[in-house]
Enzyme design. Structure first.
Site, PDB file in Angstrom:
ATOM      1  N   VAL A 155      -3.549  13.284   8.266  1.00 34.20           N
ATOM      2  CA  VAL A 155      -2.674  12.308   8.934  1.00 34.20           C
ATOM      3  C   VAL A 155      -3.449  11.020   9.221  1.00 34.20           C
ATOM      4  O   VAL A 155      -4.506  11.048   9.859  1.00 34.20           O
ATOM      5  CB  VAL A 155      -2.105  12.881  10.247  1.00 34.20           C
ATOM      6  CG1 VAL A 155      -1.182  11.865  10.906  1.00 34.20           C
ATOM      7  CG2 VAL A 155      -1.380  14.174   9.975  1.00 34.20           C
TER       8      VAL A 155
ATOM      9  N   GLY B 159      -6.399  15.830  13.852  1.00 32.87           N
ATOM     10  CA  GLY B 159      -5.228  15.089  14.330  1.00 32.87           C
ATOM     11  C   GLY B 159      -5.122  13.738  13.644  1.00 32.87           C
ATOM     12  O   GLY B 159      -5.281  13.615  12.429  1.00 32.87           O
TER      13      GLY B 159
ATOM     14  N   VAL C 290     -11.669   3.632   0.093  1.00 29.31           N
ATOM     15  CA  VAL C 290     -11.651   5.076  -0.198  1.00 29.31           C
ATOM     16  C   VAL C 290     -12.622   5.817   0.733  1.00 29.31           C
ATOM     17  O   VAL C 290     -12.316   6.919   1.219  1.00 29.31           O
ATOM     18  CB  VAL C 290     -11.954   5.318  -1.694  1.00 29.31           C
ATOM     19  CG1 VAL C 290     -12.254   6.785  -1.973  1.00 29.31           C
ATOM     20  CG2 VAL C 290     -10.761   4.866  -2.526  1.00 29.31           C
TER      21      VAL C 290
ATOM     22  N   LYS D 108       0.835  -1.215   0.000  1.00 29.87           N
ATOM     23  CA  LYS D 108       0.000   0.000   0.000  1.00 29.87           C
ATOM     24  C   LYS D 108       0.876   1.275   0.000  1.00 29.87           C
ATOM     25  O   LYS D 108       1.079   1.903   1.032  1.00 29.87           O
ATOM     26  CB  LYS D 108      -0.931  -0.066   1.201  1.00 29.87           C
ATOM     27  CG  LYS D 108      -1.750   1.057   1.741  1.00 29.87           C
ATOM     28  CD  LYS D 108      -2.181   2.184   1.001  1.00 29.87           C
ATOM     29  CE  LYS D 108      -2.346   3.516   1.565  1.00 29.87           C
ATOM     30  NZ  LYS D 108      -1.208   4.391   1.370  1.00 29.87           N
TER      31      LYS D 108
ATOM     32  N   ASP E  43      -3.759   5.084   6.364  1.00 30.20           N
ATOM     33  CA  ASP E  43      -3.924   3.934   7.269  1.00 30.20           C
ATOM     34  C   ASP E  43      -5.405   3.542   7.356  1.00 30.20           C
ATOM     35  O   ASP E  43      -5.744   2.354   7.384  1.00 30.20           O
ATOM     36  CB  ASP E  43      -3.394   4.279   8.673  1.00 30.20           C
ATOM     37  CG  ASP E  43      -1.989   4.855   8.603  1.00 30.20           C
ATOM     38  OD1 ASP E  43      -1.247   4.476   7.680  1.00 30.20           O
ATOM     39  OD2 ASP E  43      -1.660   5.716   9.443  1.00 30.20           O
TER      40      ASP E  43
HETATM   41  N1  LIG Z   1      -8.320  16.220   0.132  1.00 29.23           N
HETATM   42  C1  LIG Z   1      -8.894  15.010   0.070  1.00 29.23           C
HETATM   43  N2  LIG Z   1     -10.150  14.892  -0.420  1.00 29.23           N
HETATM   44  C2  LIG Z   1     -10.758  13.694  -0.489  1.00 29.23           C
HETATM   45  N3  LIG Z   1     -10.184  12.540  -0.097  1.00 29.23           N
HETATM   46  C3  LIG Z   1      -8.933  12.585   0.377  1.00 29.23           C
HETATM   47  C4  LIG Z   1      -8.214  13.811   0.476  1.00 29.23           C
HETATM   48  N4  LIG Z   1      -6.982  13.531   0.981  1.00 29.23           N
HETATM   49  C5  LIG Z   1      -6.944  12.197   1.181  1.00 29.23           C
HETATM   50  N5  LIG Z   1      -8.111  11.625   0.832  1.00 29.23           N
HETATM   51  C6  LIG Z   1      -8.489  10.205   0.952  1.00 29.23           C
HETATM   52  O1  LIG Z   1      -7.576   9.557   1.827  1.00 29.23           O
HETATM   53  C7  LIG Z   1      -6.886   8.514   1.138  1.00 29.23           C
HETATM   54  C8  LIG Z   1      -5.466   8.418   1.614  1.00 29.23           C
HETATM   55  O2  LIG Z   1      -4.782   9.637   1.365  1.00 29.23           O
HETATM   56  P1  LIG Z   1      -3.233   9.714   0.992  1.00 29.23           P
HETATM   57  O3  LIG Z   1      -3.006   9.183  -0.370  1.00 29.23           O
HETATM   58  O4  LIG Z   1      -2.827  11.125   1.257  1.00 29.23           O
HETATM   59  O5  LIG Z   1      -2.614   8.694   2.057  1.00 29.23           O
HETATM   60  P2  LIG Z   1      -1.128   8.497   2.587  1.00 29.23           P
HETATM   61  O6  LIG Z   1      -0.174   9.361   1.849  1.00 29.23           O
HETATM   62  O7  LIG Z   1      -0.871   7.040   2.635  1.00 29.23           O
HETATM   63  O8  LIG Z   1      -1.346   9.067   4.073  1.00 29.23           O
HETATM   64  P3  LIG Z   1      -0.704   8.700   5.496  1.00 29.23           P
HETATM   65  O9  LIG Z   1       0.681   8.192   5.233  1.00 29.23           O
HETATM   66  O10 LIG Z   1      -0.732   9.989   6.276  1.00 29.23           O
HETATM   67  O11 LIG Z   1      -1.593   7.691   6.137  1.00 29.23           O
HETATM   68  C9  LIG Z   1      -7.047   8.815  -0.349  1.00 29.23           C
HETATM   69  O12 LIG Z   1      -6.985   7.634  -1.121  1.00 29.23           O
HETATM   70  C10 LIG Z   1      -8.412   9.495  -0.386  1.00 29.23           C
HETATM   71  O13 LIG Z   1      -9.444   8.530  -0.435  1.00 29.23           O
HETATM   72  O1  LIG Z   2       7.517   8.134  10.276  1.00 27.62           O
HETATM   73  P1  LIG Z   2       6.573   7.088   9.706  1.00 27.62           P
HETATM   74  O2  LIG Z   2       6.627   5.814  10.498  1.00 27.62           O
HETATM   75  O3  LIG Z   2       6.716   6.898   8.237  1.00 27.62           O
HETATM   76  O4  LIG Z   2       5.095   7.672   9.868  1.00 27.62           O
HETATM   77  C1  LIG Z   2       4.569   7.892  11.144  1.00 27.62           C
HETATM   78  C2  LIG Z   2       3.258   8.627  11.023  1.00 27.62           C
HETATM   79  O5  LIG Z   2       3.412   9.870  10.337  1.00 27.62           O
HETATM   80  O6  LIG Z   2       2.365   7.826  10.255  1.00 27.62           O
HETATM   81  C3  LIG Z   2       1.046   7.923  10.785  1.00 27.62           C
HETATM   82  C4  LIG Z   2       0.117   8.408   9.727  1.00 27.62           C
HETATM   83  O7  LIG Z   2       0.095   7.532   8.641  1.00 27.62           O
HETATM   84  C5  LIG Z   2       1.128   8.834  11.991  1.00 27.62           C
HETATM   85  O8  LIG Z   2       0.298   8.370  13.028  1.00 27.62           O
HETATM   86  C6  LIG Z   2       2.583   8.834  12.376  1.00 27.62           C
HETATM   87  O9  LIG Z   2       2.990  10.018  13.033  1.00 27.62           O
END
Ligand SMILES: Nc1ncnc2c1ncn2[C@@H]1O[C@H](COP(=O)(O)OP(=O)(O)OP(=O)(O)O)[C@@H](O)[C@H]1O
Ligand SMILES: O=P(O)(O)OC[C@@]1(O)O[C@H](CO)[C@@H](O)[C@@H]1O
Length: 315
Positions: free
Chosen positions: A250, A286, A275, A184, A254
């Site tokens: 944030v 948060g 999604v 993922k 996950d």
């Molecule tokens: N601005 C937004 N509007 C609508 N949906 C969003 C938005 N931002 C994120 N999402 C939803 O959240 C999901 C996960 O977002 P993103 O791709 O930013 O995850 P990520 O980079 O893995 O995040 P993290 O590492 O913080 O968990 C997207 O696939 C989408 O469904």
């Molecule tokens: O520093 P890493 O381990 O890549 O990411 C940690 C982190 O950013 O990931 C989560 C959101 O996906 C938060 O709860 C946490 O602070």
């Protein structure tokens, strides 16, 4: 039962400001403290949605103890491996516009014995043959770059499907080794993994197919506001909905992964749920995680075989 492993957990501290002025004193008008770390967030979502889970994590110092206490308060079962060094805190600054700035600490330094103890603790859980193992997040100092390769070996020994959400060299090493069920990445992490820019749906699908050929059955690529793509050997699905103004992004990835794990049905249905969970997460402050009542499946559109020429930004 889904076991999660978070090698580098954190106390997530979020501050809300109108606009972040870099180089100035900024006054926050609100703040949040949540247990954090990617695998832990997956377990938090699973608990909220009635899916049995256990979070394996290393913890040290007062913040480590606080993290375990906070997880107990929300009924997340944990297996904590004690460390001499301190559990980290990560900081998020959210502006009123939804722009999120995150500063993640490197985390504690683990000794070789502590790394072994973490793997041994994980092995006790794998022996019980859980339905899946989710490993997520960065590695702490002292853990070898091949840490997830070792974990993949353990998962294979006990026949437990192995799901990985990490980035950089530890991801590259795990992909090279093989033996994964689901990976993922977000689009940036996937681009780094294959070593080229990804601008269209076709670019992402080709990159995901390379990863499938190397190591896994499925790749779930989150695309921020543009939804997510699910790529299997024999199909591609996109799901998304109208862009949202986030309260905090944030943990959205996950929640997306946890949503995928809670869902049954066709690949398209599972992606819709994933999604919807990610969208619900961005509307919470948060590192708060969504409840069943936060999930809006109807807002998500699913397209099978999306046009490969479409730019990701057009999705
Ligand atoms: N601005 C937004 N509007 C609508 N949906 C969003 C938005 N931002 C994120 N999402 C939803 O959240 C999901 C996960 O977002 P993103 O791709 O930013 O995850 P990520 O980079 O893995 O995040 P993290 O590492 O913080 O968990 C997207 O696939 C989408 O469904
Ligand atoms: O520093 P890493 O381990 O890549 O990411 C940690 C982190 O950013 O990931 C989560 C959101 O996906 C938060 O709860 C946490 O602070």
């Amino acid at each position: 039962m889904i076991v999660t492993l978070t090698p580098n957990p954190s106390l997530d501290r979020a501050l809300e400001v109108d606009r972040l002025e870099v180089g100035e004193v900024n006054r926050a008008h609100g703040g949040h403290l949540h247990p954090g770390g990617k695998g832990i967030n997956v377990s938090r979502v699973l608990v909220r949605h009635g899916v049995p889970t256990l979070a394996v994590l290393p913890t040290g110092g007062a913040d480590g103890a606080r993290l375990v206490e906070m997880l107990a308060e929300i009924d997340v079962p944990t297996l904590a491996v004690p460390l001499a060094d301190q559990t980290r805190s990560n900081l998020t600054i959210v502006e009123s516009s939804g722009v999120t700035t995150k500063i993640n600490a490197p985390g504690p330094r683990l000794t070789p014995d502590e790394v072994d103890a973490l793997l041994a603790a994980l092995e006790t859980q794998l022996r019980t043959q859980p339905g899946a193992l989710v490993c997520a997040g960065s590695l702490p100092l002292g853990a070898p770059e091949t840490f997830f390769v070792q974990v993949a070996g353990l998962a294979a020994r006990y026949g437990v499907p192995f799901i990985l959400d990490t980035s950089g060299v530890p991801l590259t090493r795990a992909v090279r080794q093989g033996g994964l069920t689901l990976v993922k990445p977000n689009d940036e992490e996937l681009a780094e993994l294959v070593g080229r820019e990804l601008t269209t749906v076709g670019d992402v699908v080709d990159a995901a197919r390379e990863v499938i050929a190397a190591c896994t059955r499925a790749v779930l690529v989150s695309l921020g506001a543009h939804g997510a793509l699910l790529v299997l050997a024999d199909g591609v699905w996109w799901a998304g909905g109208p862009p949202l103004v986030p309260l905090s992004t944030v943990g959205a990835g996950d929640s997306t992964l946890a949503g995928f794990l809670t869902a049954d049905g066709s690949p398209g249905d599972r992606l819709r749920t994933a999604v919807a969970f990610g969208r619900a997460a961005v509307l919470l402050p948060g590192t708060a995680v969504p409840d069943p009542t936060d999930i809006d499946l109807d807002a998500v559109r699913v397209v099978e075989n999306p046009d490969p020429r479409l730019a990701l930004k057009e999705l």
